[in-house]
Enzyme design. Structure first.
Site, PDB file in Angstrom:
ATOM      1  N   TYR A 255      49.560  12.533  29.314  1.00  0.00           N
ATOM      2  CA  TYR A 255      49.982  12.373  30.742  1.00  0.00           C
ATOM      3  C   TYR A 255      48.477  11.633  31.293  1.00  0.00           C
ATOM      4  O   TYR A 255      47.147  12.217  31.010  1.00  0.00           O
ATOM      5  CB  TYR A 255      50.135  13.493  31.567  1.00  0.00           C
TER       6      TYR A 255
ATOM      7  N   LYS B  86      46.548  48.059  32.296  1.00  0.00           N
ATOM      8  CA  LYS B  86      47.080  47.189  33.475  1.00  0.00           C
ATOM      9  C   LYS B  86      47.565  45.983  33.169  1.00  0.00           C
ATOM     10  O   LYS B  86      47.130  45.375  31.876  1.00  0.00           O
ATOM     11  CB  LYS B  86      46.209  47.294  34.727  1.00  0.00           C
TER      12      LYS B  86
HETATM   13  C1  LIG Z   1      40.413  46.634  35.065  1.00  0.00           C
HETATM   14  C2  LIG Z   1      39.512  47.789  35.477  1.00  0.00           C
HETATM   15  C3  LIG Z   1      38.301  48.327  34.197  1.00  0.00           C
HETATM   16  C4  LIG Z   1      38.602  47.840  32.802  1.00  0.00           C
HETATM   17  O1  LIG Z   1      37.548  46.515  33.179  1.00  0.00           O
HETATM   18  P1  LIG Z   1      37.148  45.997  31.746  1.00  0.00           P
HETATM   19  O2  LIG Z   1      35.901  45.237  32.280  1.00  0.00           O
HETATM   20  O3  LIG Z   1      38.161  45.309  31.274  1.00  0.00           O
HETATM   21  O4  LIG Z   1      36.501  46.973  30.921  1.00  0.00           O
HETATM   22  C5  LIG Z   1      37.739  49.680  34.763  1.00  0.00           C
HETATM   23  N1  LIG Z   1      37.701  49.942  35.932  1.00  0.00           N
HETATM   24  C6  LIG Z   1      38.652  49.465  36.930  1.00  0.00           C
HETATM   25  C7  LIG Z   1      38.549  50.128  38.230  1.00  0.00           C
HETATM   26  C8  LIG Z   1      39.293  48.420  36.604  1.00  0.00           C
HETATM   27  O5  LIG Z   1      40.058  47.834  37.593  1.00  0.00           O
END
Ligand SMILES: *Cc1c(COP(=O)(O)O)cnc(C)c1O
Length: 358
Positions: A254, A34
């Site tokens: 800044y 994702k």
């Molecule tokens: C993003 C996600 C993962 C992966 O989690 P990590 O901590 O990056 O391994 C697994 N399960 C779900 C439902 C997620 O949304």
């Protein structure tokens, strides 16, 4: 060309995927890709894992369609399910594995006429309280969906809130609530994110869901990626584009928030917050110049940041700078900035060219 590159080592990602699978022999794993594969580039990451990964997991249909275009066989899990009734058709056409996390989704699925049935993952709210059914609701939906024409496999999924906090009491509560439901007949079960893959074998079930560990960052505050045997995938590399001497009492950047306590040598680096470097990084945050750590000096600008080179008299314009990567773990920078590696990796912006090492 502006000297700023996010170099992505695809062999490190393959190594980390293999490591996840070795933690749980005989189980399968959805590589979580994702958010553009946590900022690493979904096309390249999926292509590189092609034939190796058992499946991929994404957050929305748009991401799923992108992955399906690259891999017409792998299972693709839609982690939050469909957001509107019209999406079930497309999910079915794409042959997705679909999370169903609430009664609106379950009703919409049962009301859909689909070109082919889907693998459905009923989501249990085991304690995160973000998505999913309470246990008794889930039992009812199990009864209604088992045998429905829209459903092939009927599977169980849940997600940990505190798997990164080893020994947290909620982990046991969530695991127990998941195990409680295994008296129902499910085809497949999935519970473990990276942290649980690495430290909670009782949660491994049938399908793992490694995310952050694939990219060589640690889910734990107190265990480094190197300790875990993970290889960092991304290096964010820039250059010194200016070097100057300033007098004691003069300031940098800044807001003039950094003041020279002595005559100082200041380097300007070709990376800023519009590239995804955290603007709130405090004075003293480590930056690697010529392989050595020097402190950040003053506020991060949109396109640049400054470092104190007073202890590195040999530094010159054009010298290499690493903002994070093999020499400075992204988790260490994240801790210095009060955030997590996940956020830094996913926030590298589109203007930073990715360069891939096979
Ligand atoms: C993003 C996600 C993962 C992966 O989690 P990590 O901590 O990056 O391994 C697994 N399960 C779900 C439902 C997620 O949304």
């Amino acid at each position: 060309m502006r000297p700023l590159i996010a170099a992505v080592d695809l062999s490190a990602i393959r190594h980390n995927y293999t490591l996840a699978k070795r933690c749980a022999p005989g189980r399968q794993a959805f590589a979580v890709v994702k958010a553009n594969a946590y900022g690493h580039g979904v096309r390249e990451v999926v292509s590189s894992l092609h034939g190796e990964a058992d499946g991929f997991a994404v957050a929305c249909l748009e991401e799923a369609a992108e992955v399906r275009a690259l891999d017409d066989e792998a299972r693709i899990l839609l982690l939050e399910g469909c957001f509107e009734p019209s999406e079930y058709q497309l999910a079915s056409q794409l042959g997705l594995d679909l999370v169903v996390q609430g009664s609106e989704q379950a009703e919409a699925l049962l009301a859909s006429e689909l070109p082919r049935p889907l693998n459905v993952w009923l989501k249990l709210d085991s304690g995160m309280h973000r998505l999913g059914f309470a246990a008794d609701e889930l039992r009812r939906w199990h009864g209604r969906l088992r045998g429905a024409t829209q459903v092939t496999e009927l599977n169980l999924i849940s997600h940990f809130a505190c798997a990164d906090l080893r020994g947290h009491s909620l982990n046991e509560v969530q695991l127990d609530s998941f195990l409680d439901l295994l008296s129902l007949d499910f085809d497949q079960r999935s519970l473990a994110n990276s942290a649980a893959i690495l430290t909670l074998p009782a949660a491994h079930m049938d399908w793992l869901r490694p995310g952050i560990m694939l990219y060589g960052a640690s889910p734990f505050a107190d265990l480094s990626a190197a300790d875990l045997g993970l290889k960092p995938a991304m290096s964010l590399s820039a250059q010194l584009i200016a070097v100057r001497e300033i007098a004691a009492g003069e300031t940098v950047g800044y807001g003039a928030t950094w003041e020279a306590a002595r005559p100082s040598r200041i380097g300007t680096v070709s990376c800023g917050y519009a590239d995804g470097y955290p603007r709130h990084a405090p004075n003293g945050t480590p930056v690697v110049v010529n392989g050595r750590r020097v402190p950040l000096a003053g506020r991060v600008s949109m396109d640049m940041l400054a470092v104190d080179l007073s202890d590195m008299q040999e530094a010159r314009v054009g010298d290499p700078v690493e903002l994070w990567g093999a020499q400075l773990p992204v988790d260490e920078l994240a801790q210095a900035c009060g955030t997590i590696g996940y956020e830094l990796l996913t926030r590298v912006t589109a203007r930073v060219p990715r360069r891939y090492l096979a």
